[in-house]
Design a protein around this motif. Sequence first.
Motif, short mmCIF file in Angstrom:
data_model
loop_
_atom_site.label_atom_id
_atom_site.label_comp_id
_atom_site.label_asym_id
_atom_site.label_seq_id
_atom_site.Cartn_x
_atom_site.Cartn_y
_atom_site.Cartn_z
N ALA A 1 6.64 3.22 63.30
CA ALA A 1 6.90 1.48 63.18
C ALA A 1 6.70 1.44 61.58
O ALA A 1 6.84 0.19 61.11
CB ALA A 1 5.77 0.72 64.02
N SER A 2 6.24 2.43 60.85
CA SER A 2 6.02 2.14 59.38
C SER A 2 7.53 1.99 58.63
O SER A 2 8.51 2.66 58.97
CB SER A 2 5.52 3.62 58.73
OG SER A 2 5.41 3.18 57.52
N GLY A 3 7.51 0.88 57.89
CA GLY A 3 8.64 0.58 57.04
C GLY A 3 9.78 -0.09 57.58
O GLY A 3 10.94 -0.33 57.39
N ARG A 4 9.50 -0.86 59.04
CA ARG A 4 10.37 -1.50 59.81
C ARG A 4 10.70 -2.94 58.86
O ARG A 4 9.83 -3.41 58.07
CB ARG A 4 9.89 -1.82 60.97
CG ARG A 4 9.85 -1.12 62.04
CD ARG A 4 9.02 -1.44 63.34
NE ARG A 4 9.78 -2.80 63.76
CZ ARG A 4 10.04 -2.68 64.98
NH1 ARG A 4 10.23 -1.83 65.97
NH2 ARG A 4 10.79 -4.01 65.31
N ILE A 5 11.92 -3.37 59.19
CA ILE A 5 12.39 -4.42 58.61
C ILE A 5 12.39 -5.64 59.81
O ILE A 5 12.83 -5.33 60.88
CB ILE A 5 13.80 -4.43 57.76
CG1 ILE A 5 13.54 -3.42 56.76
CG2 ILE A 5 14.20 -5.77 57.37
CD1 ILE A 5 14.96 -3.02 56.14
N ILE A 6 11.85 -6.85 59.43
CA ILE A 6 11.70 -7.86 60.39
C ILE A 6 13.45 -8.65 60.56
O ILE A 6 14.09 -8.60 59.36
CB ILE A 6 10.85 -9.03 60.21
CG1 ILE A 6 10.39 -9.65 61.44
CG2 ILE A 6 11.09 -9.82 59.04
CD1 ILE A 6 9.19 -10.55 61.40
#
Length: 180
Positions: free
Chosen positions: A156-161
């Motif tokens: 989940a690291s670096g996810r963009i919303i």
Amino acid sequence: MEKRTPVFFFTPFVSSTMRVEAAWIDYNGHMNMAYYHVLFDRALDEGFSLLGLGQEYVEERKASFFTAEIHTLYKRELTLRDQVRVTLQLVDYDEKRMHYYMEIRHAAEGWVAASMEGLSLHVDMETRKVSPFPEDIAANLAVMRAAHARLAKPEASGRIIGIPDQPDKPEALLASGTRH
């Protein structure tokens, strides 16, 4: 004051067991989103105190760390009296910043209730400006980062919303030149 570098860090760091409190339950019958951050914050204090960044650090060395950015994913409800533990993985750091990833896990069953990715800044409390970590704290960060480097990068690291493009959305159809 020079602090001694710890010999090792758990990979990942695991907090003490915490319990969902009655005051945290909202009208939906589950823990309100704000209190997930209380749990993350308490665990962050536990984990980063091992680096030497606890309350004594603020009092004795007049420096601390401030949260600059967070991204939280809520995955499963927590309810009254659920017991949880929070994991902390130091993803990266530089002379003034720490990038970390955390998960709130049900203490007995192990499922993930929420995850949070954060970026904190080291701050001189007298000037209230971002400043480099002292050598001993930087050394502690290096030890923690080396221990945590063995862990996989959090998915989940670096996810963009955002809302993913879908071919049947009117905006996507217009952009592609397709009509119904």
